[in-house]
Motif scaffolding. Structure first.
Motif, PDB file in Angstrom:
ATOM      1  N   GLY A  41       3.915 -86.933  16.233  1.00 57.49           N
ATOM      2  CA  GLY A  41       5.026 -87.380  15.415  1.00 57.49           C
ATOM      3  C   GLY A  41       5.203 -86.604  14.122  1.00 57.49           C
ATOM      4  N   HIS A  42       4.402 -85.568  13.903  1.00 53.95           N
ATOM      5  CA  HIS A  42       4.483 -84.755  12.690  1.00 53.95           C
ATOM      6  C   HIS A  42       5.066 -83.383  13.014  1.00 53.95           C
ATOM      7  N   VAL A  43       5.323 -82.615  11.966  1.00 52.33           N
ATOM      8  CA  VAL A  43       5.895 -81.284  12.100  1.00 52.33           C
ATOM      9  C   VAL A  43       4.849 -80.257  11.680  1.00 52.33           C
ATOM     10  N   ALA A  44       4.637 -79.256  12.547  1.00 50.71           N
ATOM     11  CA  ALA A  44       3.772 -78.116  12.231  1.00 50.71           C
ATOM     12  C   ALA A  44       4.692 -76.943  11.912  1.00 50.71           C
ATOM     13  N   LEU A  45       4.907 -76.704  10.629  1.00 50.04           N
ATOM     14  CA  LEU A  45       5.782 -75.628  10.160  1.00 50.04           C
ATOM     15  C   LEU A  45       4.903 -74.414   9.892  1.00 50.04           C
ATOM     16  N   MET A  46       5.074 -73.378  10.701  1.00 48.96           N
ATOM     17  CA  MET A  46       4.145 -72.247  10.669  1.00 48.96           C
ATOM     18  C   MET A  46       4.847 -70.943  10.327  1.00 48.96           C
ATOM     19  N   ARG A  47       4.204 -70.177   9.457  1.00 51.38           N
ATOM     20  CA  ARG A  47       4.619 -68.789   9.255  1.00 51.38           C
ATOM     21  C   ARG A  47       3.982 -67.978  10.373  1.00 51.38           C
ATOM     22  N   HIS A  48       4.742 -67.070  10.962  1.00 53.33           N
ATOM     23  CA  HIS A  48       4.209 -66.238  12.046  1.00 53.33           C
ATOM     24  C   HIS A  48       2.858 -65.650  11.664  1.00 53.33           C
ATOM     25  N   ALA A  49       2.066 -65.280  12.661  1.00 59.03           N
ATOM     26  CA  ALA A  49       0.738 -64.712  12.442  1.00 59.03           C
ATOM     27  C   ALA A  49       0.843 -63.330  11.784  1.00 59.03           C
ATOM     28  N   VAL A  50      -0.298 -62.765  11.434  1.00 60.76           N
ATOM     29  CA  VAL A  50      -0.389 -61.496  10.704  1.00 60.76           C
ATOM     30  C   VAL A  50       0.273 -60.359  11.491  1.00 60.76           C
ATOM     31  N   THR A  68      12.051 -52.138  17.365  1.00 58.56           N
ATOM     32  CA  THR A  68      12.653 -51.820  16.070  1.00 58.56           C
ATOM     33  C   THR A  68      12.175 -52.754  14.962  1.00 58.56           C
ATOM     34  N   GLN A  69      11.295 -53.714  15.292  1.00 58.85           N
ATOM     35  CA  GLN A  69      10.861 -54.729  14.330  1.00 58.85           C
ATOM     36  C   GLN A  69       9.399 -54.543  13.930  1.00 58.85           C
ATOM     37  N   ARG A  70       9.030 -55.192  12.839  1.00 58.14           N
ATOM     38  CA  ARG A  70       7.613 -55.275  12.455  1.00 58.14           C
ATOM     39  C   ARG A  70       6.990 -56.327  13.366  1.00 58.14           C
ATOM     40  N   LEU A  71       5.890 -55.976  14.023  1.00 59.63           N
ATOM     41  CA  LEU A  71       5.298 -56.833  15.054  1.00 59.63           C
ATOM     42  C   LEU A  71       3.936 -57.363  14.637  1.00 59.63           C
ATOM     43  N   LEU A  72       3.385 -58.261  15.448  1.00 61.29           N
ATOM     44  CA  LEU A  72       2.052 -58.803  15.192  1.00 61.29           C
ATOM     45  C   LEU A  72       0.998 -57.704  15.321  1.00 61.29           C
ATOM     46  N   SER A  73      -0.031 -57.835  14.519  1.00 62.79           N
ATOM     47  CA  SER A  73      -1.206 -56.968  14.642  1.00 62.79           C
ATOM     48  C   SER A  73      -2.143 -57.581  15.678  1.00 62.79           C
ATOM     49  N   ASP A  74      -3.186 -56.861  16.050  1.00 66.31           N
ATOM     50  CA  ASP A  74      -4.181 -57.421  16.967  1.00 66.31           C
ATOM     51  C   ASP A  74      -4.815 -58.674  16.365  1.00 66.31           C
ATOM     52  N   ALA A  75      -5.079 -58.637  15.051  1.00 66.92           N
ATOM     53  CA  ALA A  75      -5.665 -59.813  14.382  1.00 66.92           C
ATOM     54  C   ALA A  75      -4.695 -60.994  14.438  1.00 66.92           C
ATOM     55  N   GLY A  76      -3.408 -60.732  14.306  1.00 59.04           N
ATOM     56  CA  GLY A  76      -2.410 -61.793  14.392  1.00 59.04           C
ATOM     57  C   GLY A  76      -2.355 -62.403  15.787  1.00 59.04           C
ATOM     58  N   ARG A  77      -2.434 -61.563  16.784  1.00 63.69           N
ATOM     59  CA  ARG A  77      -2.437 -62.064  18.170  1.00 63.69           C
ATOM     60  C   ARG A  77      -3.679 -62.920  18.432  1.00 63.69           C
TER      61      ARG A  77
END
Length: 190
Positions: A41-50, A68-77
């Protein structure tokens, strides 16, 4: 000399106590966030990973072309996978997973493996657009206010969106847990 050593020792002890007590609110804050997500019943508002280093996206990027975009790093994945596994292990079920159209947000949501991922345009970044994002922020607030579950509502977005909704400047991969009305319950930091 003895008095000077006692003074130094006292300062050192005071400094250590300040650090120790400063750590407890963050831990309590995180525990409250996990408990709320487990409850549903709550909201998990997340900033994308590294991501790979940089700010924003390269000039001329296109939403329909991840190259063409800045993508996730291996650490972010890795973080997205681990966070999703932790949420599932704790029984924090997602009722709905929504994301910005940016590839780094979609990939974060998909790697968390919490359920089907849907693009929700009000979560798109308005960084550097000259727009204050008021319309998008209001649409996201309305969605959050209406959430009752079952499970948690997962929203994967960008720093500018999280800050507009909460006043918090989140780290990459951080989750701000909210009650449906927008009140911050706690934060889960990477």
């Amino acid at each position: 000399m003895h008095r000077l050593n006692n003074l130094r020792w006292g300062r050192w002890l005071g400094f250590c106590l300040i650090l120790l007590f400063a750590a407890f609110p963050a831990r309590a804050d995180e525990q409250a966030a996990w408990a709320a997500l487990e409850q549903g019943g709550h909201v998990a508002l997340m900033r994308h990973a590294v991501t790979v280093p940089g700010v924003g996206d390269p000039p001329g990027f296109r939403l329909d072309d991840c190259a063409t975009q800045r993508l996730l790093s291996d650490a972010g994945r890795d973080w997205a996978r681990r966070l999703g596994a932790d949420l599932r292990k704790r029984g924090a079920a997602a009722g709905r997973v929504l994301t910005s159209a940016w590839c780094r947000c979609v990939e974060t949501a998909e790697l968390m493996d919490l359920g089907p991922v849907e693009v929700f345009e009000p979560l798109n970044s308005f960084f550097g657009t000259g727009d204050d994002g008021a319309r998008q922020t209001e649409a996201a607030r309305e969605l959050m206010a209406a959430w009752r579950g079952p499970g948690m509502l997962v929203l994967v977005t960008h720093q500018v969106n999280v800050t507009a909704l909460t006043g918090i400047y989140p780290a990459s991969g951080e989750i701000v847990v909210l009650r449906p009305g927008g009140e911050v319950v706690g934060r889960i930091r990477p």
